[in-house]
Design a protein around this motif. Structure first.
Motif, PDB file in Angstrom:
ATOM      1  N   ALA A   1      17.787 -55.459 -34.216  1.00  0.00           N
ATOM      2  CA  ALA A   1      16.615 -54.594 -34.275  1.00  0.00           C
ATOM      3  C   ALA A   1      15.563 -54.901 -33.215  1.00  0.00           C
ATOM      4  CB  ALA A   1      15.966 -54.691 -35.662  1.00  0.00           C
ATOM      5  N   LEU A   2      15.812 -55.866 -32.344  1.00  0.00           N
ATOM      6  CA  LEU A   2      14.828 -56.201 -31.312  1.00  0.00           C
ATOM      7  C   LEU A   2      14.996 -55.266 -30.118  1.00  0.00           C
ATOM      8  CD1 LEU A   2      14.849 -60.097 -31.461  1.00  0.00           C
ATOM      9  CD2 LEU A   2      13.220 -58.492 -32.499  1.00  0.00           C
ATOM     10  N   MET A   3      14.760 -54.000 -30.364  1.00  0.00           N
ATOM     11  CA  MET A   3      14.918 -52.962 -29.341  1.00  0.00           C
ATOM     12  C   MET A   3      13.529 -52.556 -28.840  1.00  0.00           C
ATOM     13  SD  MET A   3      17.760 -50.680 -31.352  1.00  0.00           S
ATOM     14  CE  MET A   3      18.310 -49.744 -29.912  1.00  0.00           C
ATOM     15  N   GLY A   4      13.409 -52.375 -27.538  1.00  0.00           N
ATOM     16  CA  GLY A   4      12.129 -51.975 -26.970  1.00  0.00           C
ATOM     17  C   GLY A   4      11.637 -52.988 -25.968  1.00  0.00           C
ATOM     18  N   THR A   5      10.845 -52.519 -25.036  1.00  0.00           N
ATOM     19  CA  THR A   5      10.332 -53.398 -23.995  1.00  0.00           C
ATOM     20  C   THR A   5       9.311 -54.394 -24.535  1.00  0.00           C
ATOM     21  OG1 THR A   5       8.660 -51.720 -23.443  1.00  0.00           O
ATOM     22  CG2 THR A   5      10.713 -51.689 -22.171  1.00  0.00           C
ATOM     23  N   ASP A   6       8.757 -54.116 -25.693  1.00  0.00           N
ATOM     24  CA  ASP A   6       7.746 -54.995 -26.271  1.00  0.00           C
ATOM     25  C   ASP A   6       8.263 -55.691 -27.533  1.00  0.00           C
ATOM     26  OD1 ASP A   6       7.877 -52.657 -27.747  1.00  0.00           O
ATOM     27  OD2 ASP A   6       5.716 -52.519 -28.084  1.00  0.00           O
ATOM     28  N   PHE A   7       9.549 -56.041 -27.537  1.00  0.00           N
ATOM     29  CA  PHE A   7      10.131 -56.635 -28.741  1.00  0.00           C
ATOM     30  C   PHE A   7       9.467 -57.945 -29.144  1.00  0.00           C
ATOM     31  CE2 PHE A   7      12.594 -58.568 -25.343  1.00  0.00           C
ATOM     32  CZ  PHE A   7      12.751 -59.884 -25.755  1.00  0.00           C
ATOM     33  N   ILE A   8       8.793 -58.607 -28.194  1.00  0.00           N
ATOM     34  CA  ILE A   8       8.066 -59.834 -28.531  1.00  0.00           C
ATOM     35  C   ILE A   8       6.983 -59.536 -29.574  1.00  0.00           C
ATOM     36  CG2 ILE A   8       6.502 -61.610 -27.653  1.00  0.00           C
ATOM     37  CD1 ILE A   8       9.422 -62.046 -26.945  1.00  0.00           C
ATOM     38  N   LYS A   9       6.422 -58.326 -29.544  1.00  0.00           N
ATOM     39  CA  LYS A   9       5.431 -57.953 -30.554  1.00  0.00           C
ATOM     40  C   LYS A   9       6.060 -57.912 -31.948  1.00  0.00           C
ATOM     41  CE  LYS A   9       2.410 -55.175 -27.562  1.00  0.00           C
ATOM     42  NZ  LYS A   9       1.827 -53.818 -27.323  1.00  0.00           N
ATOM     43  N   PHE A  10       7.334 -57.523 -32.011  1.00  0.00           N
ATOM     44  CA  PHE A  10       8.028 -57.497 -33.300  1.00  0.00           C
ATOM     45  C   PHE A  10       8.127 -58.915 -33.866  1.00  0.00           C
ATOM     46  CE2 PHE A  10      10.848 -53.860 -31.419  1.00  0.00           C
ATOM     47  CZ  PHE A  10       9.726 -53.065 -31.276  1.00  0.00           C
ATOM     48  N   VAL A  11       8.467 -59.859 -32.988  1.00  0.00           N
ATOM     49  CA  VAL A  11       8.609 -61.253 -33.427  1.00  0.00           C
ATOM     50  C   VAL A  11       7.257 -61.821 -33.849  1.00  0.00           C
ATOM     51  CG1 VAL A  11       9.357 -63.558 -32.735  1.00  0.00           C
ATOM     52  CG2 VAL A  11      10.608 -61.556 -31.920  1.00  0.00           C
ATOM     53  N   ARG A  12       6.208 -61.474 -33.105  1.00  0.00           N
ATOM     54  CA  ARG A  12       4.863 -61.943 -33.480  1.00  0.00           C
ATOM     55  C   ARG A  12       4.437 -61.369 -34.827  1.00  0.00           C
ATOM     56  NH1 ARG A  12       2.226 -60.964 -27.498  1.00  0.00           N
ATOM     57  NH2 ARG A  12       2.907 -62.944 -26.558  1.00  0.00           N
ATOM     58  N   GLU A  13       4.824 -60.125 -35.081  1.00  0.00           N
ATOM     59  CA  GLU A  13       4.495 -59.519 -36.371  1.00  0.00           C
ATOM     60  C   GLU A  13       5.245 -60.234 -37.501  1.00  0.00           C
ATOM     61  OE1 GLU A  13       2.623 -56.315 -38.722  1.00  0.00           O
ATOM     62  OE2 GLU A  13       2.189 -57.779 -37.159  1.00  0.00           O
ATOM     63  N   ALA A  14       6.468 -60.622 -37.237  1.00  0.00           N
ATOM     64  CA  ALA A  14       7.216 -61.398 -38.229  1.00  0.00           C
ATOM     65  C   ALA A  14       6.520 -62.735 -38.498  1.00  0.00           C
ATOM     66  CB  ALA A  14       8.643 -61.628 -37.745  1.00  0.00           C
ATOM     67  N   SER A  15       6.023 -63.367 -37.442  1.00  0.00           N
ATOM     68  CA  SER A  15       5.298 -64.628 -37.601  1.00  0.00           C
ATOM     69  C   SER A  15       4.039 -64.425 -38.440  1.00  0.00           C
ATOM     70  CB  SER A  15       4.933 -65.199 -36.231  1.00  0.00           C
ATOM     71  OG  SER A  15       4.208 -66.403 -36.359  1.00  0.00           O
ATOM     72  N   ARG A  16       3.384 -63.304 -38.249  1.00  0.00           N
ATOM     73  CA  ARG A  16       2.151 -63.016 -39.008  1.00  0.00           C
ATOM     74  C   ARG A  16       2.420 -62.909 -40.508  1.00  0.00           C
ATOM     75  NH1 ARG A  16      -0.279 -58.960 -41.481  1.00  0.00           N
ATOM     76  NH2 ARG A  16       1.295 -57.400 -40.911  1.00  0.00           N
ATOM     77  N   ILE A  17       3.492 -62.224 -40.877  1.00  0.00           N
ATOM     78  CA  ILE A  17       3.733 -61.965 -42.294  1.00  0.00           C
ATOM     79  C   ILE A  17       4.491 -63.094 -42.986  1.00  0.00           C
ATOM     80  CG2 ILE A  17       3.644 -59.477 -41.962  1.00  0.00           C
ATOM     81  CD1 ILE A  17       6.691 -59.400 -42.117  1.00  0.00           C
ATOM     82  N   LEU A  18       5.096 -64.009 -42.205  1.00  0.00           N
ATOM     83  CA  LEU A  18       5.830 -65.132 -42.793  1.00  0.00           C
ATOM     84  C   LEU A  18       4.886 -66.194 -43.345  1.00  0.00           C
ATOM     85  CD1 LEU A  18       8.795 -65.820 -40.358  1.00  0.00           C
ATOM     86  CD2 LEU A  18       8.996 -65.390 -42.822  1.00  0.00           C
ATOM     87  N   ARG A  19       5.211 -66.671 -44.522  1.00  0.00           N
ATOM     88  CA  ARG A  19       4.493 -67.811 -45.071  1.00  0.00           C
ATOM     89  C   ARG A  19       4.853 -69.071 -44.282  1.00  0.00           C
ATOM     90  NH1 ARG A  19       6.292 -65.550 -50.448  1.00  0.00           N
ATOM     91  NH2 ARG A  19       4.464 -64.433 -51.248  1.00  0.00           N
ATOM     92  N   THR A  20       3.975 -70.053 -44.296  1.00  0.00           N
ATOM     93  CA  THR A  20       4.290 -71.331 -43.666  1.00  0.00           C
ATOM     94  C   THR A  20       5.538 -71.905 -44.325  1.00  0.00           C
ATOM     95  OG1 THR A  20       1.958 -71.757 -43.180  1.00  0.00           O
ATOM     96  CG2 THR A  20       3.452 -73.665 -43.189  1.00  0.00           C
ATOM     97  N   GLY A  21       6.507 -72.284 -43.497  1.00  0.00           N
ATOM     98  CA  GLY A  21       7.783 -72.767 -44.009  1.00  0.00           C
ATOM     99  C   GLY A  21       8.796 -71.667 -44.229  1.00  0.00           C
ATOM    100  N   GLY A  22       8.406 -70.414 -43.923  1.00  0.00           N
ATOM    101  CA  GLY A  22       9.315 -69.291 -44.091  1.00  0.00           C
ATOM    102  C   GLY A  22      10.410 -69.275 -43.044  1.00  0.00           C
ATOM    103  N   GLU A  23      11.358 -68.368 -43.199  1.00  0.00           N
ATOM    104  CA  GLU A  23      12.528 -68.312 -42.318  1.00  0.00           C
ATOM    105  C   GLU A  23      12.565 -67.008 -41.536  1.00  0.00           C
ATOM    106  OE1 GLU A  23      15.273 -70.623 -45.638  1.00  0.00           O
ATOM    107  OE2 GLU A  23      16.066 -68.872 -44.597  1.00  0.00           O
ATOM    108  N   LEU A  24      12.801 -67.123 -40.253  1.00  0.00           N
ATOM    109  CA  LEU A  24      13.024 -65.970 -39.383  1.00  0.00           C
ATOM    110  C   LEU A  24      14.500 -65.947 -39.029  1.00  0.00           C
ATOM    111  CD1 LEU A  24      12.128 -63.608 -37.557  1.00  0.00           C
ATOM    112  CD2 LEU A  24      11.632 -65.303 -35.774  1.00  0.00           C
ATOM    113  N   LYS A  25      15.192 -64.867 -39.390  1.00  0.00           N
ATOM    114  CA  LYS A  25      16.616 -64.727 -39.124  1.00  0.00           C
ATOM    115  C   LYS A  25      16.829 -63.582 -38.137  1.00  0.00           C
ATOM    116  CE  LYS A  25      17.982 -66.349 -43.743  1.00  0.00           C
ATOM    117  NZ  LYS A  25      18.816 -67.517 -43.357  1.00  0.00           N
ATOM    118  N   ILE A  26      17.555 -63.879 -37.058  1.00  0.00           N
ATOM    119  CA  ILE A  26      17.785 -62.886 -36.005  1.00  0.00           C
ATOM    120  C   ILE A  26      19.267 -62.826 -35.677  1.00  0.00           C
ATOM    121  CG2 ILE A  26      17.319 -62.223 -33.606  1.00  0.00           C
ATOM    122  CD1 ILE A  26      14.664 -63.727 -33.811  1.00  0.00           C
ATOM    123  N   ALA A  27      19.816 -61.613 -35.672  1.00  0.00           N
ATOM    124  CA  ALA A  27      21.147 -61.375 -35.145  1.00  0.00           C
ATOM    125  C   ALA A  27      20.984 -60.406 -33.965  1.00  0.00           C
ATOM    126  CB  ALA A  27      22.072 -60.758 -36.194  1.00  0.00           C
TER     127      ALA A  27
END
Length: 212
Positions: free
Chosen positions: A178-204
């Motif tokens: 799902a990391l489609m788009g020239t600004d996909f880094i914004k998607f990852v930053r948004e995931a960081s925002r909503i993740l609790r401390t100690g949460g997991e980010l999973k990427i395929a």
């Protein structure tokens, strides 16, 4: 990405994001859909073998064109594009589903298996497609599904660079191709925002998109 949050990257078979069209097919050919097609119409039945092959090539070309557009535009631009014409999203996912059938494994199935084996969690599925993950584990976990179009009642339509969730509100954030788009880094930053401390980010993601 917060330092205390852990990430889990997974490489999957390369599907490609190029926009090459079959010989003799132009982008204009792929954009204009035949009008008046209905069940039993000439576009659907009574086609010769050659016509069926040409039809499949046009569908494939259309999918690659949409795929390239999603990779070469910002998330905001793509969101506006598909909101204006939701059929673009439907055509993309039809082509995507055809591609998935050729893969030895679907990364969504891997994530489903991982979630089935853990205690209850709040999950954000970012770029969820048809929300297969929510359908599979929604009874066990709280799953928030986001994509460009609300294909069904499980999905919230949005640009996944700006999802309607509070800060530090989820335990697991997932990007499955799902990391489609020239600004996909914004998607990852948004995931960081909503993740609790100690949460997991999973990427395929496809191999070609991961630098050595």
């Amino acid at each position: 990405m917060l330092a205390s949050k852990k990430s889990e990257a997974r490489q999957e078979p390369q599907t490609g994001s190029g926009g090459d069209l079959p010989r003799g097919v132009s982008k204009a050919d792929t954009v204009n859909k035949p009008s008046g097609a209905s069940k039993g119409s000439p576009q659907q039945t009574g086609l010769s073998t050659l016509q069926k092959k040409m039809q499949q090539k046009l569908k494939g070309a259309r999918f690659r064109w949409i795929n390239e557009a999603m990779y070469t535009e910002t998330g905001a631009h793509t969101f506006k594009m598909v909101q204006a014409d939701p059929s673009i999203f439907e055509e993309y996912h039809q082509g995507f589903a055809a591609q998935v059938q050729k893969w030895p494994v679907n990364p969504v199935d891997i994530f489903i298996g991982q979630l089935q084996g853990r205690s209850r969690a709040v999950v954000a599925d970012l770029g969820c497609g048809e929300a297969a993950l929510s359908a599979a584990v929604g009874a066990q976990h709280t799953v928030h599904s986001f994509d460009l179009v609300a294909h069904n009642e499980r999905i919230t339509a949005c640009n996944i660079a700006d999802v309607p969730l509070p800060d530090e509100s989820v335990d697991v954030a997932i990007f499955s191709l799902a990391l489609m788009g020239t600004d996909f880094i914004k998607f990852v930053r948004e995931a960081s925002r909503i993740l609790r401390t100690g949460g997991e980010l999973k990427i395929a993601e496809v191999v070609s998109r991961i630098a050595d």
